[in-house]
Design a protein around this motif. Structure first.
Motif, PDB file in Angstrom:
ATOM      1  N   TRP A  54      93.155  88.014 -11.374  1.00  0.00           N
ATOM      2  CA  TRP A  54      92.505  88.036 -12.695  1.00  0.00           C
ATOM      3  C   TRP A  54      91.087  87.525 -12.504  1.00  0.00           C
ATOM      4  CZ3 TRP A  54      89.983  85.156 -16.379  1.00  0.00           C
ATOM      5  CH2 TRP A  54      90.049  85.586 -17.713  1.00  0.00           C
ATOM      6  N   TYR A  58      84.432  83.440 -19.705  1.00  0.00           N
ATOM      7  CA  TYR A  58      84.602  82.727 -20.967  1.00  0.00           C
ATOM      8  C   TYR A  58      83.207  82.290 -21.407  1.00  0.00           C
ATOM      9  CZ  TYR A  58      89.702  82.402 -20.790  1.00  0.00           C
ATOM     10  OH  TYR A  58      91.044  82.701 -20.790  1.00  0.00           O
ATOM     11  N   ALA A  75      94.799  87.378 -21.646  1.00  0.00           N
ATOM     12  CA  ALA A  75      94.660  85.949 -21.343  1.00  0.00           C
ATOM     13  C   ALA A  75      94.432  85.132 -22.607  1.00  0.00           C
ATOM     14  CB  ALA A  75      93.506  85.753 -20.371  1.00  0.00           C
ATOM     15  N   LEU A  79      89.796  78.207 -25.086  1.00  0.00           N
ATOM     16  CA  LEU A  79      90.055  77.033 -24.248  1.00  0.00           C
ATOM     17  C   LEU A  79      89.134  75.905 -24.731  1.00  0.00           C
ATOM     18  CD1 LEU A  79      89.909  78.862 -20.788  1.00  0.00           C
ATOM     19  CD2 LEU A  79      91.991  78.245 -22.052  1.00  0.00           C
ATOM     20  N   VAL A  85      91.091  73.858 -16.085  1.00  0.00           N
ATOM     21  CA  VAL A  85      90.137  74.115 -14.995  1.00  0.00           C
ATOM     22  C   VAL A  85      88.810  74.616 -15.566  1.00  0.00           C
ATOM     23  CG1 VAL A  85      89.794  75.243 -12.780  1.00  0.00           C
ATOM     24  CG2 VAL A  85      92.124  74.734 -13.535  1.00  0.00           C
ATOM     25  N   CYS A  86      88.882  75.557 -16.493  1.00  0.00           N
ATOM     26  CA  CYS A  86      87.649  76.086 -17.092  1.00  0.00           C
ATOM     27  C   CYS A  86      86.896  74.994 -17.836  1.00  0.00           C
ATOM     28  CB  CYS A  86      87.978  77.236 -18.048  1.00  0.00           C
ATOM     29  SG  CYS A  86      88.615  78.698 -17.218  1.00  0.00           S
ATOM     30  N   HIS A 107      95.991  71.820 -16.216  1.00  0.00           N
ATOM     31  CA  HIS A 107      95.792  73.255 -15.994  1.00  0.00           C
ATOM     32  C   HIS A 107      96.429  74.065 -17.124  1.00  0.00           C
ATOM     33  CE1 HIS A 107      97.223  77.201 -14.487  1.00  0.00           C
ATOM     34  NE2 HIS A 107      96.000  77.254 -14.013  1.00  0.00           N
ATOM     35  N   CYS A 110      97.709  80.715 -18.440  1.00  0.00           N
ATOM     36  CA  CYS A 110      97.656  81.945 -19.236  1.00  0.00           C
ATOM     37  C   CYS A 110      98.597  82.962 -18.604  1.00  0.00           C
ATOM     38  CB  CYS A 110      96.245  82.511 -19.266  1.00  0.00           C
ATOM     39  SG  CYS A 110      95.065  81.413 -20.053  1.00  0.00           S
ATOM     40  N   GLU A 117      93.063  78.994  -8.203  1.00  0.00           N
ATOM     41  CA  GLU A 117      92.023  79.364  -9.170  1.00  0.00           C
ATOM     42  C   GLU A 117      90.672  78.837  -8.723  1.00  0.00           C
ATOM     43  OE1 GLU A 117      93.277  78.231 -13.070  1.00  0.00           O
ATOM     44  OE2 GLU A 117      91.469  78.990 -14.048  1.00  0.00           O
TER      45      GLU A 117
HETATM   46  N1  SME Z   1      93.811  78.416 -15.984  1.00  0.00           N
HETATM   47  C1  SME Z   1      92.659  78.264 -16.839  1.00  0.00           C
HETATM   48  C2  SME Z   1      92.836  79.019 -18.125  1.00  0.00           C
HETATM   49  C3  SME Z   1      92.279  80.392 -18.123  1.00  0.00           C
HETATM   50  S1  SME Z   1      93.269  81.521 -17.354  1.00  0.00           S
HETATM   51  O1  SME Z   1      93.468  81.150 -15.962  1.00  0.00           O
HETATM   52  C4  SME Z   1      92.663  83.059 -17.508  1.00  0.00           C
HETATM   53  C5  SME Z   1      92.360  76.806 -17.101  1.00  0.00           C
HETATM   54  O2  SME Z   1      93.145  75.925 -16.751  1.00  0.00           O
HETATM   55  O3  SME Z   1      91.315  76.529 -17.686  1.00  0.00           O
END
Ligand code: SME
Length: 181
Positions: A54, A58, A75, A79, A85-86, A107, A110, A117
């Motif tokens: 993926w 964002y 997704a 967030l 993570v983002c 974490h 999605c 990641e």
């Molecule tokens: N795993 C991400 C959320 C977004 S999805 O991976 C598309 C996170 O922890 O911010």
């Protein structure tokens, strides 16, 4: 505009990014539309990089990151900056590499199959205006090579698409979100 992405299937990851990067520049060259360009960037990345499950953008509105153009399964739309993570990448303005998502506190799943990641911030005039997020269905898929090249892609986005990005975020913030800054 050449829309066929050509990379050597036997090349190393670094070499694949090296072959892809000028093709990303070619895809967005002369095209002012933000959505078209972000869409083609994630499509080209997903097409070329076999370890991605993926990849998407964002965009940031205040304390919220909202899903932008992506490739892969549907997704999470929204967030929170500072969480997951983002959100960590956005609040700390740095690339975050996660070899094992089960070991990253907060974490956000999605995709239940996601195992590793990388998230790279989009920094414009010193502010994080969004992130590029990449997931893999395997552990330990991302490293300094991905970080270095994805940071270059992020730089391409904020420099070459900076004007349309500012305009879109201002438009969306006024109509749908809490504020673009
Ligand atoms: N795993 C991400 C959320 C977004 S999805 O991976 C598309 C996170 O922890 O911010």
């Amino acid at each position: 505009m050449e829309t066929t992405i050509q990379v050597d299937g036997n090349a190393t990851k670094d070499e694949t990014y090296r072959q892809l990067y000028p093709q990303l520049q070619g895809l967005i060259s002369g095209e002012p539309d933000l959505i078209a360009n972000l869409s083609n960037i994630v499509s080209a990345l997903k097409t070329a990089m076999a370890h991605y499950s993926w990849v998407g953008f964002y965009l940031r509105y205040g304390d919220t990151l909202v899903l932008g153009p992506f490739q892969g399964k549907p997704a999470c739309v929204s967030l929170t900056v500072g969480k997951g993570v983002c959100g960590t990448s956005a609040v700390e303005a740095r690339t975050v590499v996660v070899p094992n998502v089960y070991e990253f506190p907060g974490h956000v799943f999605c995709d239940a199959e996601s195992k590793s990641e990388i998230v790279v911030p989009l920094v414009r005039s010193g502010k994080v205006v969004g992130v590029i997020d990449v997931d893999s269905h395997e552990f330990n898929q991302f490293d300094d090579v991905d970080a270095r090249w994805l940071e270059q892609v992020a730089g391409m986005v904020t420099e070459e698409l900076g004007g349309p990005l500012d305009a879109y975020r201002t438009w969306a913030a006024e109509r749908m979100h809490e504020g673009a800054s």
